[in-house]
Design a protein around this motif. Structure first.
Motif, mmCIF file in Angstrom:
data_model
loop_
_atom_site.group_PDB
_atom_site.id
_atom_site.type_symbol
_atom_site.label_atom_id
_atom_site.label_comp_id
_atom_site.label_asym_id
_atom_site.label_seq_id
_atom_site.Cartn_x
_atom_site.Cartn_y
_atom_site.Cartn_z
ATOM 1 N N ILE A 112 0.884 -1.261 0.123
ATOM 2 C CA ILE A 112 0.010 -0.092 -0.076
ATOM 3 C C ILE A 112 1.117 1.146 0.139
ATOM 4 C CG2 ILE A 112 -1.827 1.414 1.280
ATOM 5 C CD1 ILE A 112 -2.739 -1.385 2.484
ATOM 6 N N PHE A 113 0.978 1.820 -1.242
ATOM 7 C CA PHE A 113 1.762 3.053 -1.144
ATOM 8 C C PHE A 113 0.712 4.276 -1.605
ATOM 9 C CE2 PHE A 113 5.351 0.186 -2.260
ATOM 10 C CZ PHE A 113 6.091 0.429 -1.351
ATOM 11 N N THR A 114 -0.541 4.409 -1.052
ATOM 12 C CA THR A 114 -1.342 5.471 -1.188
ATOM 13 C C THR A 114 -1.108 6.758 -0.918
ATOM 14 O OG1 THR A 114 -2.410 5.026 0.801
ATOM 15 C CG2 THR A 114 -3.446 4.099 -0.844
ATOM 16 N N ASP A 115 -1.059 7.792 -1.758
ATOM 17 C CA ASP A 115 -0.483 9.197 -1.540
ATOM 18 C C ASP A 115 0.815 9.156 -1.517
ATOM 19 O OD1 ASP A 115 -3.414 10.140 -1.730
ATOM 20 O OD2 ASP A 115 -3.614 9.487 0.541
ATOM 21 N N CYS A 116 1.631 8.284 -1.874
ATOM 22 C CA CYS A 116 3.329 8.581 -2.023
ATOM 23 C C CYS A 116 3.569 9.341 -2.946
ATOM 24 C CB CYS A 116 3.709 7.169 -2.425
ATOM 25 S SG CYS A 116 3.321 6.574 -3.997
ATOM 26 N N ARG A 117 4.892 10.011 -2.775
ATOM 27 C CA ARG A 117 5.485 10.851 -3.813
ATOM 28 C C ARG A 117 6.555 10.187 -4.177
ATOM 29 N NH1 ARG A 117 7.066 16.473 -1.892
ATOM 30 N NH2 ARG A 117 7.650 16.604 -4.042
ATOM 31 N N LEU A 118 6.842 9.713 -5.536
ATOM 32 C CA LEU A 118 7.946 9.348 -6.217
ATOM 33 C C LEU A 118 8.712 10.406 -7.019
ATOM 34 C CD1 LEU A 118 6.268 6.105 -7.314
ATOM 35 C CD2 LEU A 118 7.510 6.360 -5.036
ATOM 36 N N VAL A 119 9.816 10.832 -6.858
ATOM 37 C CA VAL A 119 10.310 11.861 -7.586
ATOM 38 C C VAL A 119 11.953 11.379 -7.963
ATOM 39 C CG1 VAL A 119 11.004 14.373 -7.597
ATOM 40 C CG2 VAL A 119 9.275 13.555 -6.386
ATOM 41 N N HIS A 120 12.053 11.491 -9.419
ATOM 42 C CA HIS A 120 13.660 11.230 -9.714
ATOM 43 C C HIS A 120 13.611 9.787 -9.424
ATOM 44 C CE1 HIS A 120 14.888 14.767 -11.376
ATOM 45 N NE2 HIS A 120 14.546 15.287 -10.526
ATOM 46 N N MET A 121 12.705 8.770 -9.790
ATOM 47 C CA MET A 121 12.701 7.401 -9.210
ATOM 48 C C MET A 121 12.780 6.330 -10.550
ATOM 49 S SD MET A 121 11.490 5.786 -6.398
ATOM 50 C CE MET A 121 10.749 4.104 -5.931
ATOM 51 N N ALA A 122 13.702 5.256 -10.387
ATOM 52 C CA ALA A 122 13.728 4.282 -11.240
ATOM 53 C C ALA A 122 13.518 3.210 -10.738
ATOM 54 C CB ALA A 122 15.014 4.208 -11.823
ATOM 55 N N LEU A 123 12.366 2.117 -11.438
ATOM 56 C CA LEU A 123 11.818 0.962 -11.062
ATOM 57 C C LEU A 123 12.419 0.036 -12.211
ATOM 58 C CD1 LEU A 123 9.857 2.522 -8.930
ATOM 59 C CD2 LEU A 123 8.291 0.714 -9.457
ATOM 60 N N GLU A 124 13.345 -0.886 -11.736
ATOM 61 C CA GLU A 124 13.955 -1.810 -12.857
ATOM 62 C C GLU A 124 13.367 -3.334 -12.305
ATOM 63 O OE1 GLU A 124 17.885 -0.788 -12.505
ATOM 64 O OE2 GLU A 124 17.440 1.252 -13.162
ATOM 65 N N ALA A 136 -1.074 8.761 -5.534
ATOM 66 C CA ALA A 136 0.339 9.069 -5.966
ATOM 67 C C ALA A 136 0.938 10.252 -6.754
ATOM 68 C CB ALA A 136 0.929 7.657 -6.400
ATOM 69 N N SER A 137 1.745 10.768 -6.358
ATOM 70 C CA SER A 137 2.294 11.939 -7.134
ATOM 71 C C SER A 137 3.597 11.454 -7.722
ATOM 72 C CB SER A 137 2.587 13.162 -6.412
ATOM 73 O OG SER A 137 3.070 14.017 -7.204
ATOM 74 N N ILE A 138 3.723 11.085 -9.256
ATOM 75 C CA ILE A 138 4.889 10.628 -9.731
ATOM 76 C C ILE A 138 5.644 11.621 -10.785
ATOM 77 C CG2 ILE A 138 5.929 8.726 -11.201
ATOM 78 C CD1 ILE A 138 3.249 7.161 -10.211
ATOM 79 N N GLU A 139 6.730 12.061 -10.529
ATOM 80 C CA GLU A 139 7.351 12.952 -11.090
ATOM 81 C C GLU A 139 8.934 12.491 -11.496
ATOM 82 O OE1 GLU A 139 8.054 17.668 -10.382
ATOM 83 O OE2 GLU A 139 6.571 16.758 -9.364
ATOM 84 N N GLN A 140 9.079 12.691 -13.041
ATOM 85 C CA GLN A 140 10.594 12.478 -13.238
ATOM 86 C C GLN A 140 10.816 11.046 -12.775
ATOM 87 O OE1 GLN A 140 11.158 15.773 -15.111
ATOM 88 N NE2 GLN A 140 13.274 14.601 -14.928
ATOM 89 N N ALA A 141 10.113 10.054 -13.370
ATOM 90 C CA ALA A 141 10.434 8.587 -12.997
ATOM 91 C C ALA A 141 10.296 7.828 -14.292
ATOM 92 C CB ALA A 141 9.134 8.169 -12.231
ATOM 93 N N ARG A 142 10.904 6.569 -14.218
ATOM 94 C CA ARG A 142 11.063 5.617 -15.112
ATOM 95 C C ARG A 142 10.840 4.105 -14.661
ATOM 96 N NH1 ARG A 142 16.182 6.949 -16.823
ATOM 97 N NH2 ARG A 142 17.109 5.238 -15.697
ATOM 98 N N PHE A 143 9.732 3.609 -15.134
ATOM 99 C CA PHE A 143 9.237 2.267 -15.012
ATOM 100 C C PHE A 143 9.881 1.261 -16.216
ATOM 101 C CE2 PHE A 143 5.328 3.690 -12.691
ATOM 102 C CZ PHE A 143 6.117 4.364 -11.751
ATOM 103 N N SER A 144 10.793 0.287 -15.839
ATOM 104 C CA SER A 144 11.161 -0.667 -16.914
ATOM 105 C C SER A 144 11.074 -2.128 -16.279
ATOM 106 C CB SER A 144 12.355 -0.305 -17.425
ATOM 107 O OG SER A 144 13.380 -0.228 -16.310
ATOM 108 N N GLY A 145 10.372 -3.019 -17.196
ATOM 109 C CA GLY A 145 10.559 -4.440 -16.990
ATOM 110 C C GLY A 145 9.961 -4.694 -15.777
ATOM 111 N N SER A 146 8.918 -3.991 -15.429
ATOM 112 C CA SER A 146 8.234 -4.308 -14.076
ATOM 113 C C SER A 146 6.620 -4.607 -14.139
ATOM 114 C CB SER A 146 8.275 -3.002 -13.320
ATOM 115 O OG SER A 146 9.631 -2.819 -12.831
#
Length: 222
Positions: A112-124, A136-146
């Motif tokens: 549970i990551f409700t109302d989270c903030r992800l800034v300059h975030m990479a998910l690999e 969620a508030s997501i800014e400058q992020a990259r999701f790959s292979g997830s």
């Protein structure tokens, strides 16, 4: 199109050498008691399942092979931190803040990551099946292979987010505008949007994905 825009995600700014935390659990307990930030440590194989990191602050750390299963991360802050092969399944992380962080091979089933903030975030190569990122508030992020199958991205705000070879099967994007997101390299099917399908306006999809979305919206494609 927008493809010429170079996206600058700031990587975690870690010191050249991080000190290995011998008794990491104790170190974190101490920081929680004194309300001090945990900074410049490398944690390996830490067992934090069911524990509380609520309101804690971590800076310039690396977590490798650590278990956070069912832990409470609500309102915690992680700056310049790398997570490798950690288990975040069933974590409670309301309003958690990740800035300049990288997740590699993370398992976060039902987190549970409700109302989270992800800034300059990479998910690999992460697995967030059934995770809840509503609000969620997501800014400058990259999701790959997830894998975000059956997860909730409802009522989210995003800016400069890129997705690449991710899986969005039966994912909810209710109330989240997808304009500018390119899903052509990802699996994008059976998603949930509002009846009008307004969320999909401006999203970039393949012909096959478009046919699937048409079914979602009740359109018959012959």
């Amino acid at each position: 199109g927008e493809t010429h825009v170079v996206q600058h995600i700031l990587p975690p700014a870690l010191p050249a050498r991080l000190e290995e935390a011998e008794r990491g659990e104790e170190l974190i307990d101490m920081a929680r008691a004194t309300e001090e930030a945990v900074a410049d440590w490398r944690f390996c194989g830490l067992e934090l399942s069911g524990g509380s990191l609520r309101d804690m602050r971590f800076e310039r750390c690396e977590f490798s092979g650590c278990r956070f299963t069912g832990a409470d991360l609500s309102r915690a802050t992680f700056l310049d931190t790398v997570f490798k092969n950690c288990d975040f399944s069933a974590v409670r992380g309301e309003s958690v803040y990740f800035c300049r962080c990288r997740w590699q091979g993370i398992k976060a089933m039902g987190a549970i990551f409700t109302d989270c903030r992800l800034v300059h975030m990479a998910l690999e190569n992460c697995t967030l099946v059934g995770a809840n990122l509503t609000g969620a508030s997501i800014e400058q992020a990259r999701f790959s292979g997830s894998d975000f199958s059956e997860s909730y991205f409802s009522e989210c705000r995003h800016k400069a987010l890129t997705v690449n070879e991710d899986t969005f099967v039966k994912t909810s994007f209710f109330g989240t505008p997808l304009a500018g997101l390119d899903f052509t390299t990802s699996r994008f099917e059976g998603v949930t949007v509002s009846d009008s399908g307004a969320e999909l306006r401006g999203a970039v999809v393949t012909v096959e994905q478009a046919a699937d979305l048409a079914r979602v919206l009740g359109v018959v494609v012959r």
